[in-house]
Scaffold this motif. Sequence first.
Motif, short mmCIF file in Angstrom:
data_model
loop_
_atom_site.label_atom_id
_atom_site.label_comp_id
_atom_site.label_asym_id
_atom_site.label_seq_id
_atom_site.Cartn_x
_atom_site.Cartn_y
_atom_site.Cartn_z
N SER A 30 70.98 61.60 13.98
CA SER A 30 72.08 60.78 14.46
C SER A 30 73.33 61.62 14.66
CB SER A 30 72.37 59.65 13.46
OG SER A 30 71.27 58.78 13.37
N LEU A 31 74.14 61.21 15.63
CA LEU A 31 75.42 61.87 15.86
C LEU A 31 76.48 61.21 14.99
CD1 LEU A 31 75.24 62.01 19.75
CD2 LEU A 31 74.81 63.89 18.16
N ASP B 111 60.65 46.92 11.57
CA ASP B 111 61.92 47.43 12.11
C ASP B 111 62.02 47.26 13.62
OD1 ASP B 111 63.01 48.15 9.68
OD2 ASP B 111 62.14 50.17 9.74
N ARG B 112 61.45 46.17 14.13
CA ARG B 112 61.52 45.93 15.57
C ARG B 112 62.92 45.57 16.02
NH1 ARG B 112 56.63 41.73 15.77
NH2 ARG B 112 57.74 41.17 13.86
N PHE B 113 63.75 45.13 15.09
CA PHE B 113 65.10 44.70 15.45
C PHE B 113 66.15 45.59 14.78
CE2 PHE B 113 62.36 41.01 15.92
CZ PHE B 113 62.63 40.67 17.23
N ARG B 114 65.83 46.86 14.70
CA ARG B 114 66.78 47.86 14.23
C ARG B 114 66.72 49.06 15.18
NH1 ARG B 114 69.14 46.97 9.50
NH2 ARG B 114 68.23 45.44 8.07
N PHE B 115 67.81 49.84 15.18
CA PHE B 115 67.85 51.03 16.02
C PHE B 115 67.18 52.18 15.28
CE2 PHE B 115 71.88 48.77 17.30
CZ PHE B 115 71.35 48.27 18.48
N THR B 116 66.12 52.68 15.84
CA THR B 116 65.36 53.77 15.25
C THR B 116 65.13 54.84 16.31
OG1 THR B 116 63.21 52.83 15.86
CG2 THR B 116 64.18 52.11 13.76
N PRO C 231 67.71 50.59 23.03
CA PRO C 231 68.00 52.03 23.00
C PRO C 231 67.71 52.63 21.62
CG PRO C 231 70.02 50.79 22.74
CD PRO C 231 68.95 49.78 23.01
N SER C 232 67.55 53.94 21.59
CA SER C 232 67.29 54.62 20.32
C SER C 232 68.59 54.72 19.52
CB SER C 232 66.74 56.02 20.58
OG SER C 232 67.74 56.84 21.15
N ARG C 233 68.43 55.04 18.26
CA ARG C 233 69.60 55.19 17.39
C ARG C 233 70.55 56.26 17.92
NH1 ARG C 233 70.62 53.78 12.07
NH2 ARG C 233 72.18 55.07 11.01
#
Length: 249
Positions: free
Chosen positions: A10-11, A35-40, A45-47
């Motif tokens: 992650s930035l 984790d279908r509803f989290r940014f991974t 979009p990706s995390r």
Amino acid sequence: MNSALSDSDSLPTSYCTPEDVEETIDYPDKYDGFDRFRFTDVSHPSRRQVCRMIRSNEDVIDRRMRRSWRENRVKDQVLSINTYWHDENAWRTDYYLQGGDYIQLRKDVRPWDPSKGDKLELRTFNHGWVDVTDIVRDEGRNKDGRVAWFDYPYGKLYIRTRWMMQKYNAVRISYRYGSDIEECPDAINRLCSLMTASQIINMQMFNIKMGMGGDITSIKEAMLSAWQEEMNSIWSSYQRSGSVHSMLR
């Protein structure tokens, strides 16, 4: 400030995190074990993409607010002296009263610290540079023979020296700016979260993921309209000046 992020890929972000954006969209689902509803790393979009969007929105906020709640860096900026005409006209009153000629930097300059990359150079007659980083006074007028001192809140660098007879492109400086005494307000956190969330739900992948093949246009438009109204309220409350409309024609 809201610090950034635990994931190694992650930035770093300052005003909000992907978790803040998830909560804004109402993504988290305690019953979702995949984790279908989290940014991974594999979400759309990706995390990392979300972090890029946040960082871009942080720049927009700083530019529109004309202030910053995070550390920003300026490297090797070449500037001219604003008040040098006093010397050209042999009138040195302001020079001595103010402790030198000043150069305007960004407001909320961070305390001078060469160990963090801060550097000050003065142009010489032969178009070279002399490094005076170590003889910059932290603050206050030039009472001890130092070459320069800062008015940090207003972003002014005062220089009092006869070494430098240049006016244009007279100084080369690296410095940091952004408030270091005020944490990022909750409203700015909310604004950055809303800006990023608005961008995400306008993406086609959001329709596919959340719509599950159905039409969510009306729900999305109502959500965006409510968010925009909230963002406008935050913008207007934090911006120091608005547009001026003259009645003269």
